[in-house]
Design an enzyme around this catalytic site. Sequence first.
Site: not given
Length: 534
Positions: A136, A153, A161, A299, A309
């Site tokens: 395999c 192929c 597998c 910052c 105010c």
Amino acid sequence: MDSDDYYMESGEEDLYSDGADDYNDGADHDDDTDDTGFLGDDDVDSSMISSPRSHMNYVVLKEEDIRRQQESDIAQVSMILSLSKVEASVLLLHYRWNVGKVNDEWFADERRVRTSAGLEGGSVIVPYSEGGKVACGICFDYFCRIDIVPIMCGHAFCSTCWTSYISIAINDGPGCLMQKCPEPSCSVAVGRDMVEKLASFEAKDKYDRYFLRSYVEENKKTKWCPAPGCEHAIEFSATGTGSSYDVSCLCSHSFCWNCTQDAHRPVDCDRVSQWIRKNSVEAENTKWILDNSKPCPKCKRPIEKNRGCMHMSCTPPCRYQFCWLCLGAWSEHGEGTGGPYTCNRYSKAKGQGLHDEAEMKREMAKDSLEKYTHYYERWAGNQTSRQKAIGDLEKFLSVDVMKLSDKQCIPETELGFITDAWLQIIECRRVLKWTYAYGYYLLESEQEKRQFFEYMQGEAESGLERLHKCVELESEVFQYPEDTPKQDFKGFRTKLTTLTSVTKTHFETLVKALENDLSDVGFASDVEVTTLAL
């Protein structure tokens, strides 16, 4: 005919209804399978406002229709190119289900197409064997030849597998449709036959769903209906002279085929996209922060002034104290600079023109926000009214139509004029909603266009309000009559039918004007609109 029958006949027609029956023969729309029940949020008899198109230019495909067309394309390629159906499937996947392109490319250079699509690789590989057993290529164990599964192929792998390789690919997503041989250097495709032979039942089912969906998602002429849970697709044919992409699915959802947003004729997709982005909560929150706050001088975090105010204190851990007007340190302020409610430094700087630009930007931001609020409230209000109208129509068809039929001694089939009125209201609310998005993006410099638009929008809206009030309030009177004369109901029928017709005319005129981008603004003085003294 009962109320549900009438409902479906009125509600299933599409915006481009003329000649639709001939075109729709290709989709198997059996009455017994089209059990959509009541109107959904976007369902409407869109023919309530006519379109310049001469026929319906789309067809709704059920799953069986998609599968039938897919198998037909596979069979056609298989027959013309003398290939197996597995090989034909590989080719069609590679060329995105474009049958014409497959044929053209194949006859131009067959060998190149075979190689690029994965129908053949290099030289055939003879698996290494020992003692009559074959190794395999994945786990390198030796197996009898009967336990080894090769592909075209020549690379050979054991069935265990192979199963693991295919299952992992399927679980990874639709990319499994283009899976190649496990050998890293090999580009031969893994066909459907391998999946059928080696995958588990669950993996086969998932692969089959991916395979079916690829036919729609890779095809430029088809798209899935975006409604949650709907598995129908829309095949669109770009024919006719109109520019509308509004379509209606069998699930009762109407949407724009081009951008998949809710149906938005007569507003174009670009404006709709802009408006939806504008409406996103995050975008508007960000804009509000930018327009209604100032950054802390130390910052740089945004600070909102929530008291009278001018003495501002940043939150921990910064705790910097500064003047809201000039953003200078508060330690440098006091009675000598104007006290806590003003700032001499700011006034002096403003007198020198240093703060004019900032004030101008803030004023412009305020005006912009007020403009947006004006149009958004009316956009959202018409959407809410539309949803309410859909609910009222459902109630009328399920309950009220029977009551009215009994009280007035009239067959339900003769009460269709009320259903038509509700359908007209639903469609007009949809159109009116999107005209506010259109109006928001009209340039202030185009005064003639704006005046023409607001005049036509106002006429259409006032007609719609009269119709909505009539059907919503006056129809209820006739459901619980003690001795209401029949002449009164006949008068109501005439009034409602006339209002429905007039409202339809108003909105057809408005839609046509917006689809032409108000190009008739020069003839605004010649526009004659019928009004009723009711």
